[in-house]
Design a protein around this motif. Sequence first.
Motif, PDB file in Angstrom:
ATOM      1  N   GLN A 174       0.826  -1.207   0.000  1.00 41.29           N
ATOM      2  CA  GLN A 174       0.000   0.000   0.000  1.00 41.29           C
ATOM      3  C   GLN A 174       0.862   1.259   0.000  1.00 41.29           C
ATOM      4  OE1 GLN A 174      -3.493  -0.075   2.729  1.00 41.29           O
ATOM      5  NE2 GLN A 174      -2.929  -2.207   3.102  1.00 41.29           N
ATOM      6  N   TYR A 175       1.977   1.219   0.701  1.00 36.99           N
ATOM      7  CA  TYR A 175       2.890   2.368   0.721  1.00 36.99           C
ATOM      8  C   TYR A 175       3.384   2.715  -0.685  1.00 36.99           C
ATOM      9  CZ  TYR A 175       3.961   3.835   5.550  1.00 36.99           C
ATOM     10  OH  TYR A 175       3.918   4.407   6.799  1.00 36.99           O
ATOM     11  N   PHE A 176       3.834   1.697  -1.413  1.00 32.68           N
ATOM     12  CA  PHE A 176       4.323   1.958  -2.769  1.00 32.68           C
ATOM     13  C   PHE A 176       3.243   2.636  -3.606  1.00 32.68           C
ATOM     14  CE2 PHE A 176       7.441  -1.387  -1.698  1.00 32.68           C
ATOM     15  CZ  PHE A 176       8.609  -0.763  -2.116  1.00 32.68           C
ATOM     16  N   ASP A 177       2.042   2.087  -3.554  1.00 34.87           N
ATOM     17  CA  ASP A 177       0.939   2.640  -4.354  1.00 34.87           C
ATOM     18  C   ASP A 177       0.586   4.055  -3.909  1.00 34.87           C
ATOM     19  OD1 ASP A 177       0.815   0.287  -5.773  1.00 34.87           O
ATOM     20  OD2 ASP A 177      -0.847  -0.551  -4.616  1.00 34.87           O
ATOM     21  N   ALA A 178       0.479   4.235  -2.581  1.00 29.21           N
ATOM     22  CA  ALA A 178       0.031   5.527  -2.055  1.00 29.21           C
ATOM     23  C   ALA A 178       1.061   6.627  -2.303  1.00 29.21           C
ATOM     24  CB  ALA A 178      -0.261   5.409  -0.563  1.00 29.21           C
ATOM     25  N   ILE A 179       2.330   6.332  -2.076  1.00 34.56           N
ATOM     26  CA  ILE A 179       3.362   7.358  -2.263  1.00 34.56           C
ATOM     27  C   ILE A 179       3.473   7.743  -3.737  1.00 34.56           C
ATOM     28  CG2 ILE A 179       5.843   7.800  -2.150  1.00 34.56           C
ATOM     29  CD1 ILE A 179       5.890   6.219   0.477  1.00 34.56           C
ATOM     30  N   ARG A 180       3.463   6.750  -4.611  1.00 36.24           N
ATOM     31  CA  ARG A 180       3.547   7.057  -6.042  1.00 36.24           C
ATOM     32  C   ARG A 180       2.347   7.873  -6.506  1.00 36.24           C
ATOM     33  NH1 ARG A 180       5.719   0.961  -7.183  1.00 36.24           N
ATOM     34  NH2 ARG A 180       7.961   1.433  -7.076  1.00 36.24           N
ATOM     35  N   HIS A 181       1.171   7.513  -6.014  1.00 37.30           N
ATOM     36  CA  HIS A 181      -0.042   8.248  -6.384  1.00 37.30           C
ATOM     37  C   HIS A 181       0.027   9.689  -5.891  1.00 37.30           C
ATOM     38  CE1 HIS A 181      -4.264   9.233  -6.995  1.00 37.30           C
ATOM     39  NE2 HIS A 181      -4.316   9.613  -5.728  1.00 37.30           N
ATOM     40  N   GLU A 182       0.416   9.884  -4.629  1.00 36.26           N
ATOM     41  CA  GLU A 182       0.465  11.232  -4.077  1.00 36.26           C
ATOM     42  C   GLU A 182       1.538  12.078  -4.751  1.00 36.26           C
ATOM     43  OE1 GLU A 182      -1.569  12.652  -2.080  1.00 36.26           O
ATOM     44  OE2 GLU A 182      -2.756  10.902  -1.505  1.00 36.26           O
ATOM     45  N   MET A 183       2.684  11.475  -5.058  1.00 35.17           N
ATOM     46  CA  MET A 183       3.750  12.223  -5.721  1.00 35.17           C
ATOM     47  C   MET A 183       3.315  12.665  -7.117  1.00 35.17           C
ATOM     48  SD  MET A 183       6.546  12.486  -3.762  1.00 35.17           S
ATOM     49  CE  MET A 183       8.000  12.568  -4.823  1.00 35.17           C
ATOM     50  N   GLU A 184       2.629  11.790  -7.822  1.00 33.03           N
ATOM     51  CA  GLU A 184       2.146  12.128  -9.161  1.00 33.03           C
ATOM     52  C   GLU A 184       1.066  13.201  -9.091  1.00 33.03           C
ATOM     53  OE1 GLU A 184       0.090   9.972 -13.075  1.00 33.03           O
ATOM     54  OE2 GLU A 184       0.734   8.766 -11.372  1.00 33.03           O
TER      55      GLU A 184
END
Length: 390
Positions: free
Chosen positions: A265-275
């Motif tokens: 979930q961290y990988f998905d959430a951080i990438r989504h928020e950064m984008e």
Amino acid sequence: MSTTENTLPFIPFTRPHFNQETIDAVAEVLRSGWVTSGPKLAEFESTLSDYFGGRPVRCFANGTATMKIALQVAGIGSGDEVITTPISWVATSNVILSVGATPVFVDIDPVTRNIDLNQIAAAITPKTRAIMPVYLAGLPVNMDQLYDLAKQYKLRVIEDAAQAFGSQWRGQKIGSIGDLVSFSFQANKNLSTVEGGCLVLNNADEAKLAEKFRLQGLTRQGMDGMDVDVLGGKDNLTDVNAVIGLHQLKQLPAFQARRSSLAKQYFDAIRHEMESAGLGNLNLELPVENFTDSNWHMFQVVLPLEQLNVDRAQVMSELKDLGIGTGVHYPLITGFTLYQKLGFKTEATPVAKRIGRCILTLPLFPGMADEDVGRIAKGLTGILKKHRKN
């Protein structure tokens, strides 16, 4: 419960979990009258031995003692050199010093953040006796390459697997293979006995020697005699700790599954928020996305401080204001005053120097809620966006 200004609960970077069954078992040990090393410790060591495929296991009061005793079992002492990493809890190198040996620090791989195995050969001298790798955040090094090196140069390997209980290499549990393997059971570890640790050994003779070092060098001779033939300490684990470990072992599969889920979930959430924040040009370094070998003891990012107008301490402070606890694992060992006085240079390991200045540990523990991950990712990204250099 601590709260932030917006009333959200505080998320610590870690929190141990002990269920009611464990608490009841501790109470039973306390009522039994035998609270120091006894039958529960013997059961815990036997259960751990089964977990590691039948290898001998001895438990100790803490993970520092396990490493020191591993060095002693390997016969490492004055005048010897031990190759290790400068990014670890300082206990890793302190124990090398404590037996009279010298730590030789090899730089780390910028991706795995573990010791760079490709640089070890160049650091070997006639005084080198062992390699002590550290599996940062539970991610092991390439075990095949590690043991090929050890065999080629006739070196012992003392694996500082303090954070790697439950990790594996190509389907084999860390601890079930290799040479001497040290684990910590400290409060924030994947399996906790509150304080404690264990050492996986190669044979009965090594196990017996470890027992001597554990308890004042004592050798029992029958019912009415004893002897001391090596210099030992007082590093035994109690039955109170051991019974906690027995119950933690039962929960380990569930703990592991939850940690893995949160990491994904961290990988998905951080990438989504950064984008979403338009921060694609910021070099926020995520950990290796390994869901086979790592036990996900921690989730660490490396901050792009060269692209920010703030330092790590300010980022941590602003996260705390949002109700998010963080940690630093770890500062560069050779930057500590003791090691500076001993003549170690931070410039000798430039990758580790940068990582040690920029690494940040985000919350990760089985009791976290799914929504906590999104909240943390959003909070971190907001801070990065606010302080991004133009």
